[in-house]
Design an enzyme around this catalytic site. Sequence first.
Site, PDB file in Angstrom:
ATOM      1  CG  ASP A 349       2.072  -2.358  -3.868  1.00 21.31           C
ATOM      2  OD1 ASP A 349       1.757  -2.657  -2.712  1.00 21.31           O
ATOM      3  OD2 ASP A 349       1.442  -2.737  -4.867  1.00 21.31           O
ATOM      4  CB  THR A 350       5.659   3.228  -1.991  1.00 21.40           C
ATOM      5  OG1 THR A 350       4.972   3.698  -3.145  1.00 21.40           O
ATOM      6  CG2 THR A 350       6.823   4.147  -1.700  1.00 21.40           C
ATOM      7  CB  VAL A 351       9.984   0.381   0.283  1.00 19.71           C
ATOM      8  CG1 VAL A 351       9.511  -0.951  -0.269  1.00 19.71           C
ATOM      9  CG2 VAL A 351      11.117   0.933  -0.567  1.00 19.71           C
ATOM     10  CB  SER A 368       7.722   3.897  -5.274  1.00 20.97           C
ATOM     11  OG  SER A 368       6.542   3.338  -5.804  1.00 20.97           O
ATOM     12  CG  MET A 431       5.369   3.417   2.129  1.00 15.54           C
ATOM     13  SD  MET A 431       5.947   1.722   2.385  1.00 15.54           S
ATOM     14  CE  MET A 431       5.763   1.523   4.151  1.00 15.54           C
TER      15      MET A 431
END
Length: 528
Positions: A349-351, A368, A431
Site C-alpha cells: 500500500d502506497t499513495v 508510503s 502504486m
Amino acid sequence: MRDFQLPGRSPVRATEAMAATSHPLATLAAVEMLRSGGNAMDAAVCAAAVQAVVEPQSTGIGGDCFVLYCPNGQGEVLAFNGSGRAPAAATAEWYLDRGHDELPESGPHAVTVPGAIDAWCRLLEDHGRKGIDAALAPAIRYAEQGYVVQDRVAFDWAESAALLAADEHAARIFLPDGKAPLAGELHRQPQLADTLRLVSRRGRAGFYEGEVADDMVSRLRALGGLHAFEDFAATKGDYVRPVGTSYRGYDIHQMPPNNQGLTALIMLNVLSGFSLGSLEPNGAERFHLEIEAGRLAYQDRDNLIGDQNQVHVPVQQLLSRSHADQLRAAIDPARAMTHLPRLELQPSDTVYISVVDRDRNAVSFINSTFYSFGSGVVGPKSGVVLQNRGSSFRLAADHPNRIAPGKRPMHTIMPGMVTAKGRAVMPFGVMGGGYQPFGHVHLLTNMIDFGMDPQEALDAPRVFYRQNTVEAERGVPADAIAGLRERGHQLSIATEPQGGGQLVLIDWERGTLTGASDPRKDGCALGY
C-alpha cells in the site's frame, strides 16, 4: 455521427492547475492549496499529509517518500531521495547470530528510520511558497476533528486487522470497538494531530528530536529494536540524479537505486524492440511480451539493486542498448521462458500524487509505509505508524541489498516523469509495491503505443506476474487468458485490484492540463 462510448469516467481537463491523488480529501486539499497561492510542491506535501491521516494503511509520517520535480516544466528534472536508513547498530551478523534467515515483515526489526518528514520540510524550504505549517493544517484538522473512511481504505483496513490487534497501541487507535472501521464511519487520530501540530511549529526537529522521537525510539527499544535517538536525529534526505531512458521519442525519468525505478526502464528498453502498437492492447501477445520483459528486468532488480552510497550498481550497463538486446533475445513471442527463478513479488500500500500548477511546476510525489500499516508498530503517545521497509533487506553475504549500518534498503515506491524536447509532459505513478514497474510500463505503453487517453490508460485491465503465476484482473478478455495459457503461463484471477495510479498530462501547445486517477482507489483528479 460516430457512437459515443464511455466505458468508465472521462479524464479531467483544465487550464490553470491540476492535482490527482488516491483520496478525494487529499485532492481537494491540494487544489485549495493551489488556489490560495501555493505552488505544486506545497500542494503535493499538503496532499501527502492529508493522506497520512485519511489513508493510514497506505502511508504516514512514519514512512518514506521519493520525489521527481521539474521546475516551471522546463529543463533538468530534480530528484529527491527521502528514504530512511537502517539503525547504526543493525548488522547482518547481529541477525544471523540470532537465527534469522531473513528480515521479518513486521515488528521492530522491520523498521527503518522514517524519511518523509525530513523530505517534506526540505522540499518546502527549497521549492515551496508556503511553510510546513500551512501544508499540515488540513491534515491536523482531519486527524483532530475526524474524517469519513472511504471504501477502498475500509477494504484494506479490514485486511490488516490481525496485524493491528498484535500491537496494543495500534489496536487502540485503529481498531476502535475491537474492529476495523467500516466505509462511511468516522475515525479520529487526536494523538497524531498533536504530533503534526508539533512538526508544524518546530519543523523536522519536532519529529526527529524531543518527545516524538523519544516516543518512537522508546517503543522500538522496548520491543527489542536496535534504534537509537542518534539514528533519528541524523536523518537527512538527498538530492540525487534521476536515471532515464528514451522510449518512442519520450524521455522517461525514474529514481536511481536504492529505488527500483530502474526496473521499469529496463522493461521499456526491451519492449522498444517490439512493434507493440500493431498488437491488440488487451490481447495475449501484448500481455505476454510485457510479462516476459518484466521477468527479465526483475531478475536484474533482485540481483543488482542496492544503496549506491554503499555498493556499486552498474546502472549504465543495465540501461545500455546491448543489455536490452541481450534480454530481448531471450523472449519467445510464442512461449513463456522456463529457465528463470521464481519471482517473489508482493503488492503493498502506497499513495502517489501528481500535481502541476499554473507556472507548470510539475511534481511526481510518492509516500508510503510499505505493507498495509507498515510494521504494525505504533508510537504510544505520538500515534505514528512506523514503516516496515527494513523487511526488504537481505542477509546473504554477497548481496548488494544486504543490511548494514546506515544503509537504505532496495525501495519499491517509484515516482515517474515523462519529458520531451526539454519540457515536462507528464508526472505519473502507479502504486502497488513490487507491481509498480509493471504498472509504469503498462500505463506508458497504453498511452504511447496504443494512443489511449490518460483515464482510459489507467482504467485498462492489468496482469501481474508473481510466484510463477500470472494474476489477471477480471477485465482481461477470456481469449487473452486462453492465449497466455497456450504460451505456457499459469493463470489465476486477481482477487484484489492491481496497483492504483495518477497522472497529469501537460499540453503546451493548447495550454491545457489533463488529469486522471485510478478507479482501483478512492481518489480523483481535480483542476481549474
